[in-house]
Design an enzyme around this catalytic site. Structure first.
Site, PDB file in Angstrom:
ATOM      1  N   LYS A 170      24.687  61.467  49.833  1.00  0.00           N
ATOM      2  CA  LYS A 170      23.794  62.511  50.330  1.00  0.00           C
ATOM      3  C   LYS A 170      24.139  63.746  49.572  1.00  0.00           C
ATOM      4  O   LYS A 170      24.778  64.542  50.121  1.00  0.00           O
ATOM      5  CB  LYS A 170      23.645  62.765  51.841  1.00  0.00           C
ATOM      6  CG  LYS A 170      22.612  63.579  52.475  1.00  0.00           C
ATOM      7  CD  LYS A 170      22.942  64.538  53.565  1.00  0.00           C
ATOM      8  CE  LYS A 170      22.118  65.653  53.753  1.00  0.00           C
ATOM      9  NZ  LYS A 170      21.949  66.722  52.641  1.00  0.00           N
ATOM     10  N   GLY A 223      31.547  71.424  52.382  1.00  0.00           N
ATOM     11  CA  GLY A 223      30.468  72.241  52.567  1.00  0.00           C
ATOM     12  C   GLY A 223      31.228  73.148  53.505  1.00  0.00           C
ATOM     13  O   GLY A 223      32.264  73.640  53.542  1.00  0.00           O
ATOM     14  N   SER A 224      30.452  73.612  54.396  1.00  0.00           N
ATOM     15  CA  SER A 224      30.831  74.711  55.400  1.00  0.00           C
ATOM     16  C   SER A 224      31.736  74.252  56.571  1.00  0.00           C
ATOM     17  O   SER A 224      31.857  73.149  56.713  1.00  0.00           O
ATOM     18  CB  SER A 224      29.519  75.603  55.851  1.00  0.00           C
ATOM     19  OG  SER A 224      28.835  74.553  56.974  1.00  0.00           O
ATOM     20  N   GLY A 228      31.389  71.038  58.671  1.00  0.00           N
ATOM     21  CA  GLY A 228      32.473  70.074  58.521  1.00  0.00           C
ATOM     22  C   GLY A 228      32.990  69.749  59.866  1.00  0.00           C
ATOM     23  O   GLY A 228      33.307  68.465  60.001  1.00  0.00           O
ATOM     24  N   GLU A 245      36.408  69.272  52.769  1.00  0.00           N
ATOM     25  CA  GLU A 245      36.664  70.242  51.942  1.00  0.00           C
ATOM     26  C   GLU A 245      35.732  71.487  52.393  1.00  0.00           C
ATOM     27  O   GLU A 245      34.520  71.419  52.001  1.00  0.00           O
ATOM     28  CB  GLU A 245      36.470  70.017  50.124  1.00  0.00           C
ATOM     29  CG  GLU A 245      37.698  69.276  49.711  1.00  0.00           C
ATOM     30  CD  GLU A 245      39.052  69.670  49.839  1.00  0.00           C
ATOM     31  OE1 GLU A 245      39.017  71.039  50.141  1.00  0.00           O
ATOM     32  OE2 GLU A 245      39.817  68.963  49.669  1.00  0.00           O
ATOM     33  N   CYS A 279      34.016  77.728  46.600  1.00  0.00           N
ATOM     34  CA  CYS A 279      35.195  78.064  47.683  1.00  0.00           C
ATOM     35  C   CYS A 279      36.242  78.342  46.924  1.00  0.00           C
ATOM     36  O   CYS A 279      37.232  78.717  48.030  1.00  0.00           O
ATOM     37  CB  CYS A 279      35.139  76.431  48.478  1.00  0.00           C
ATOM     38  SG  CYS A 279      35.908  75.424  47.281  1.00  0.00           S
ATOM     39  N   GLN A 326      20.526  82.406  51.375  1.00  0.00           N
ATOM     40  CA  GLN A 326      21.728  82.848  51.064  1.00  0.00           C
ATOM     41  C   GLN A 326      21.858  84.401  50.704  1.00  0.00           C
ATOM     42  O   GLN A 326      22.840  85.134  50.808  1.00  0.00           O
ATOM     43  CB  GLN A 326      22.407  82.083  49.955  1.00  0.00           C
ATOM     44  CG  GLN A 326      23.738  82.244  49.108  1.00  0.00           C
ATOM     45  CD  GLN A 326      24.799  81.764  50.258  1.00  0.00           C
ATOM     46  OE1 GLN A 326      24.844  80.775  51.130  1.00  0.00           O
ATOM     47  NE2 GLN A 326      25.889  82.776  50.488  1.00  0.00           N
ATOM     48  N   GLU A 378      34.037  83.975  55.025  1.00  0.00           N
ATOM     49  CA  GLU A 378      33.674  83.587  53.880  1.00  0.00           C
ATOM     50  C   GLU A 378      32.074  83.846  53.552  1.00  0.00           C
ATOM     51  O   GLU A 378      31.321  83.671  54.375  1.00  0.00           O
ATOM     52  CB  GLU A 378      33.913  81.948  53.427  1.00  0.00           C
ATOM     53  CG  GLU A 378      33.612  81.436  51.992  1.00  0.00           C
ATOM     54  CD  GLU A 378      33.665  80.154  52.028  1.00  0.00           C
ATOM     55  OE1 GLU A 378      33.157  79.477  52.864  1.00  0.00           O
ATOM     56  OE2 GLU A 378      34.213  79.843  50.858  1.00  0.00           O
TER      57      GLU A 378
HETATM   58  C1  UN1 Z   1      36.557  74.891  40.807  1.00  0.00           C
HETATM   59  O1  UN1 Z   1      36.710  76.107  41.160  1.00  0.00           O
HETATM   60  O2  UN1 Z   1      36.741  74.559  39.687  1.00  0.00           O
HETATM   61  O3  UN1 Z   1      33.033  74.028  46.616  1.00  0.00           O
HETATM   62  C2  UN1 Z   1      36.228  73.941  41.906  1.00  0.00           C
HETATM   63  C3  UN1 Z   1      33.775  74.545  45.749  1.00  0.00           C
HETATM   64  C4  UN1 Z   1      35.058  73.459  45.235  1.00  0.00           C
HETATM   65  C5  UN1 Z   1      35.141  73.277  43.792  1.00  0.00           C
HETATM   66  C6  UN1 Z   1      35.673  74.556  43.039  1.00  0.00           C
HETATM   67  N1  UN1 Z   1      34.877  72.251  46.117  1.00  0.00           N
HETATM   68  O4  UN1 Z   1      33.713  75.776  45.115  1.00  0.00           O
END
Ligand code: UN1
Length: 476
Positions: A170, A223-224, A228, A245, A279, A326, A378
């Site tokens: 998805k 994601g957020s 998450g 992540e 992120c 955003q 963030e």
């Molecule tokens: C990177 O900085 O090369 O969502 C990868 C993100 C991370 C990936 C960053 N999962 O920004």
């Protein structure tokens, strides 16, 4: 109309969405099918049914398939990079770079397929042999964000397939074109029906169905934190395996002895490239007092030279933010920073270009402290703050004073401080004299504290999530 793909078929949705170019809102990239709950269940069923056969598929077949997918992605890097820049808003150069990374990931896992091995142990009991082997997990649900429309799918899909799992993918509804293009490539690789499925649509319909389905054995999410946590509680309630992540509030420490150009390069690249929508972005620039004024001056000078414009325009350094929502979110945080008493060193206002897009040039706050909301939450945009500190010890303690722990960086010429920082900073990734963002594809990726949950992604470490371990005892 771009369709979903499941059970080996291209299938219309129950609804459709427009894919709008954030650099030019008059440019509609296409109409994409939105799957219903029933269709999502059908895709999951297809994956579930295909799994027993796929789990036993010959390794050579899987390896060649992934390698072929990687080759096609690489050979179409220009076209796919353009599509990525058009759809997501990162610059063409960054778009092509991301496509290349995705191709390399597929080729890496193509090779990993034939490097799967177990381990043998002597037993504590006489005449008994112990073997540890790995098995695929089953159906893996992938719920993904918009900021890396092909690299993140690649680093989850490639290991999932390599280790014998079936996939229900998805993508974010903001980046369906790359997801569709990738699916089209995968669909022509000789993959059996049902092994790989694309379901585009809304989080509360498709995402929620994947998170709650008893037929999905594992979920990998990027994601957020809010989403998450929701995905995690649904998955944990039914004991599914989970990997998350999420966000970051990544520190970049600049010490008095740093090379000024390196420090500015790291800050510009880490905090503002990809419009800060990573992120791994360095949103907290923690700078010791001896270099602070020179650093701020050199960084603001560089930032004012960066061109924020259409992602596909030659000479653009910073593309637009992804959408109006955003942009409103970023603007709200800029106001919060001002209200908290931070100084707006540069940027702060939306700008207008030839095409109507969501343009927000780099925003730099100075005179900030770590307790401000702009340094704790963030933002996920082209916004960074400078925090001035006395010395290395204070820099480290502020770097660690956050609920996040994804990436961290330090710019220094001191072996003592860089070694100490690598050891003591609380993060999954640490960079010395390099930006906090932009990582290699063959080594683990992930964080500590509330940034990540579960085992690492990418490289060989990906197998921890995409396989389960079996211990067998045999009487010799
Ligand atoms: C990177 O900085 O090369 O969502 C990868 C993100 C991370 C990936 C960053 N999962 O920004």
């Amino acid at each position: 109309m771009y369709k979903n793909f499941f059970a080996g078929q291209w299938i219309d949705g129950s609804d459709a969405m427009d894919n709008i170019n954030p650099s030019d809102t008059s440019d509609c990239i296409g109409q994409f099918a939105m799957a219903s709950k029933l269709q999502t269940e059908q895709a999951i069923d297809a994956a579930f049914d295909a799994f027993p056969q796929w789990a036993k598929s010959p390794l050579q077949q899987r390896s060649e398939m992934l390698d072929k997918i990687g080759d096609e992605i690489l050979s179409r890097k220009q076209e796919l990079g353009e599509m990525l820049a058009r759809e997501e808003g990162k610059t063409l150069l960054e778009g092509i770079g991301e496509v290349v990374r995705a191709g390399q990931i597929f080729k890496f896992f193509g090779a990993q397929v034939v490097r799967q091995g177990g381990e043998n142990f002597d037993s504590i009991r006489p005449e008994v042999d112990v073997a540890v082997t790995r098995s695929p997990v089953g159906v893996v649900g992938l719920i993904l964000p918009w900021n890396f429309p092909i690299a993140i799918p690649a680093w989850k899909i490639a290991p999932a397939l390599a280790y014998g799992n079936c996939v229900v993918f998805k993508p974010s509804e903001l980046v369906p074109a790359l997801a569709h293009a990738l699916t089209e490539i995968i669909s022509r690789s000789g993959i059996p029906a049902g092994v790989f499925n694309l379901v585009m649509g809304r989080g509360d319909v498709v995402g929620s169905c994947i998170a709650n389905s008893p037929k999905v054995h594992a979920i990998s999410f990027t994601g957020s934190i809010t989403t998450g946590k929701r995905v995690a509680s649904a998955a944990v309630a039914r004991m599914a395996k989970i990997q998350l992540e999420m966000g970051g509030k990544n520190p970049l420490v600049v010490l008095d002895d740093a090379d000024l150009d390196t420090a500015v390069d790291c800050a510009v690249q880490g905090a503002f490239y990809s419009t800060g929508q990573r992120c791994t972005a360095s949103s907290r620039l923690i700078v010791t007092s001896g270099i602070h004024d020179r650093f701020v001056k050199a960084l603001s000078t560089r930032l004012l030279q960066l061109k924020t414009d259409h992602a596909l325009k030659k000479g653009t350094d910073i593309g637009p933010v992804i959408d109006q929502r955003q942009l409103d979110h970023d603007t709200r945080y800029i106001q919060i920073g001002i209200d908290e008493g931070a100084t707006l060193e540069c940027g702060g206002e939306q700008v207008f270009r030839d095409t109507e897009g969501f343009y927000l040039p780099p925003v730099l706050f100075t005179n900030t402290h770590n307790d401000m909301r702009i340094n704790r939450e963030e933002i996920f945009g082209p916004v960074a703050s400078v925090i001035c500190v006395r010395d290395y010890d204070e820099a480290l303690s502020i770097a660690n004073d956050t609920t996040f722990g994804l990436s961290a960086g330090i710019v220094t010429n001191s072996l003592k401080f860089s070694s100490d920082f690598k050891r003591n900073v609380e993060s999954g990734i640490v960079a010395v004299n390099l930006p906090t963002a932009g990582v290699d594809y063959h080594v683990p990726f992930g964080g500590t504290k509330s940034s990540s949950y579960g085992s690492r992604e990418q490289g060989e470490y990906a197998k921890e999530f995409y396989t389960s371990v079996k211990t067998s005892y045999t009487l010799a």
